[in-house]
Design an enzyme around this catalytic site. Structure first.
Site, PDB file in Angstrom:
ATOM      1  CG  ASP A  10      -1.718   1.195   1.410  1.00  0.00           C
ATOM      2  OD1 ASP A  10      -2.309   1.632   0.418  1.00  0.00           O
ATOM      3  OD2 ASP A  10      -1.766   1.751   2.536  1.00  0.00           O
ATOM      4  CG  LEU A  11       1.663   5.661  -1.970  1.00  0.00           C
ATOM      5  CD1 LEU A  11       3.161   5.456  -2.102  1.00  0.00           C
ATOM      6  CD2 LEU A  11       1.132   6.357  -3.229  1.00  0.00           C
ATOM      7  CG  ASP A  12      -2.112   7.455   0.593  1.00  0.00           C
ATOM      8  OD1 ASP A  12      -1.209   8.223   0.246  1.00  0.00           O
ATOM      9  OD2 ASP A  12      -3.203   7.380  -0.015  1.00  0.00           O
ATOM     10  CB  THR A  18       0.298  10.593   1.964  1.00  0.00           C
ATOM     11  OG1 THR A  18       0.460   9.189   1.758  1.00  0.00           O
ATOM     12  CG2 THR A  18       1.329  11.329   1.138  1.00  0.00           C
ATOM     13  CE  LYS A  46      -4.746   6.245   9.162  1.00  0.00           C
ATOM     14  NZ  LYS A  46      -3.830   5.810  10.218  1.00  0.00           N
ATOM     15  CB  SER A 116      -2.146   3.102  -3.822  1.00  0.00           C
ATOM     16  OG  SER A 116      -2.760   4.264  -3.321  1.00  0.00           O
ATOM     17  CB  ALA A 117      -7.533   3.155  -2.373  1.00  0.00           C
ATOM     18  CE  LYS A 147      -5.607  -0.949  -1.182  1.00  0.00           C
ATOM     19  NZ  LYS A 147      -4.448  -0.271  -0.579  1.00  0.00           N
ATOM     20  CD  GLU A 171      -3.453  -1.882   2.864  1.00  0.00           C
ATOM     21  OE1 GLU A 171      -3.548  -1.020   3.761  1.00  0.00           O
ATOM     22  OE2 GLU A 171      -3.814  -1.683   1.708  1.00  0.00           O
ATOM     23  CG  ASP A 172      -1.815   2.495   6.482  1.00  0.00           C
ATOM     24  OD1 ASP A 172      -2.274   2.089   5.397  1.00  0.00           O
ATOM     25  OD2 ASP A 172      -1.954   3.670   6.883  1.00  0.00           O
TER      26      ASP A 172
HETATM   27  C1  BG6 Z   1      -6.049   5.558   0.247  1.00  0.00           C
HETATM   28  C2  BG6 Z   1      -6.144   6.323   1.539  1.00  0.00           C
HETATM   29  O1  BG6 Z   1      -4.723   5.154   0.042  1.00  0.00           O
HETATM   30  O2  BG6 Z   1      -6.462   6.366  -0.847  1.00  0.00           O
HETATM   31  C3  BG6 Z   1      -7.561   6.857   1.720  1.00  0.00           C
HETATM   32  O3  BG6 Z   1      -5.802   5.477   2.620  1.00  0.00           O
HETATM   33  C4  BG6 Z   1      -7.951   7.691   0.505  1.00  0.00           C
HETATM   34  O4  BG6 Z   1      -7.596   7.623   2.905  1.00  0.00           O
HETATM   35  C5  BG6 Z   1      -7.810   6.853  -0.765  1.00  0.00           C
HETATM   36  O5  BG6 Z   1      -9.295   8.144   0.626  1.00  0.00           O
HETATM   37  C6  BG6 Z   1      -8.114   7.640  -2.025  1.00  0.00           C
HETATM   38  O6  BG6 Z   1      -7.121   8.617  -2.207  1.00  0.00           O
HETATM   39  P1  BG6 Z   1      -7.189   9.852  -3.188  1.00  0.00           P
HETATM   40  O7  BG6 Z   1      -5.795  10.420  -3.119  1.00  0.00           O
HETATM   41  O8  BG6 Z   1      -7.518   9.298  -4.551  1.00  0.00           O
HETATM   42  O9  BG6 Z   1      -8.244  10.759  -2.672  1.00  0.00           O
HETATM   43 MG    MG Z   2      -2.757   3.128   3.640  1.00  0.00          MG
END
Ligand code: BG6
Ligand code: MG
Length: 230
Positions: A10-12, A18, A46, A116-117, A147, A171-172
């Site tokens: 996962d990224l964030d 972030t 998240k 990542s989402a 997810k 993953e976090d």
């Molecule tokens: C996920 C985050 O990685 O991305 C979520 O954990 C976030 O909090 C989701 O809503 C979507 O991100 P973005 O940058 O497309 O708004």
């Molecule tokens: Mg995350």
């Protein structure tokens, strides 16, 4: 025993912090809407998509009467603030131990991917200059289901040519851990053990993790065959 073929991150909140910027932007939106939004409430946002995060935020604030257009407008305002915060990112913001850990896996022939989402993933990877460490990137621009659906992880495994049973996800977020389990993968939770209970192993930082330790704790063998020894 299965052999580890790929590591999917996962990224964030895993590669770069972030997650704190997402929280700051959602809290700012909540303040404008007239309610307080705590870090604890933010935990459930998240890992889930932007629009789903907004729905959860509005529910927390008891706001139920908005049109789709108004919601789109709120989500894009949040995203503008979020992107403003992202401008401050530099390579120094990559979380401690990440680059070494990913580099060690790669040197052992293990494929690496981001799952990542976020639709902002390409921007973040560029700002922190870490894209070269990953063989593939799957993000919010290429998945159709967020997810905890396993789609993002299965797409990453497919791009790496890896069997899902031989993949390990980092993953976090509870939604991400759930998605990875549904994908039939092993999962390492990064963060709070209370929130990530379904993960096979939980650590607080990559500084605590070495490939050998990982292999010995997730029931999967090293790429070159045989069990890892500590
Ligand atoms: C996920 C985050 O990685 O991305 C979520 O954990 C976030 O909090 C989701 O809503 C979507 O991100 P973005 O940058 O497309 O708004
Ligand atoms: Mg995350």
């Amino acid at each position: 025993m299965q052999q580890l073929e790929a590591a999917i991150f996962d990224l964030d909140g895993v590669i770069v912090d972030t997650a704190k910027f997402h929280y700051q932007a959602w809290r700012r939106l909540a303040e404008e809407l007239g309610f307080a939004f705590s870090e604890r409430e933010n935990e459930q946002l998240k890992g889930v998509s932007r629009m789903e995060s907004l729905e959860l935020l509005l529910r927390a604030g008891g706001i139920t009467d908005l049109t789709e257009e108004q919601k789109e407008d709120l989500a894009s305002r949040k995203n503008e603030w979020y992107k403003e915060y992202l401008q401050t990112l530099t390579p120094a913001d990559v979380l401690p131990g990440v680059a070494d850990f990913v580099g060690q896996l790669r040197s052992q022939g293990i494929g690496t991917a981001i799952a990542s989402a976020s639709k902002n993933a390409p921007l973040i990877l560029e700002k922190v200059n870490i894209r070269p460490l990953f063989d593939a990137v799957v993000d919010g621009n290429s998945v159709t289901r967020a997810k905890p659906d396993p789609e993002v992880f299965l797409q990453a495994a497919r791009l790496l040519g890896a069997d899902p049973a031989c993949c390990c996800v980092f993953e976090d977020a509870a939604a991400g851990v759930e998605g990875a389990v549904r994908a039939g993968m092993r999962v390492v939770g990064i963060g709070d053990s209370g929130l990530l209970a379904r993960a096979h192993l939980i650590v607080t930082s990559f500084e605590q993790l070495e490939p050998v330790y990982l292999l010995n704790h997730i029931g999967i063998a090293g790429h070159a065959g045989g069990e890892a020894s500590e």
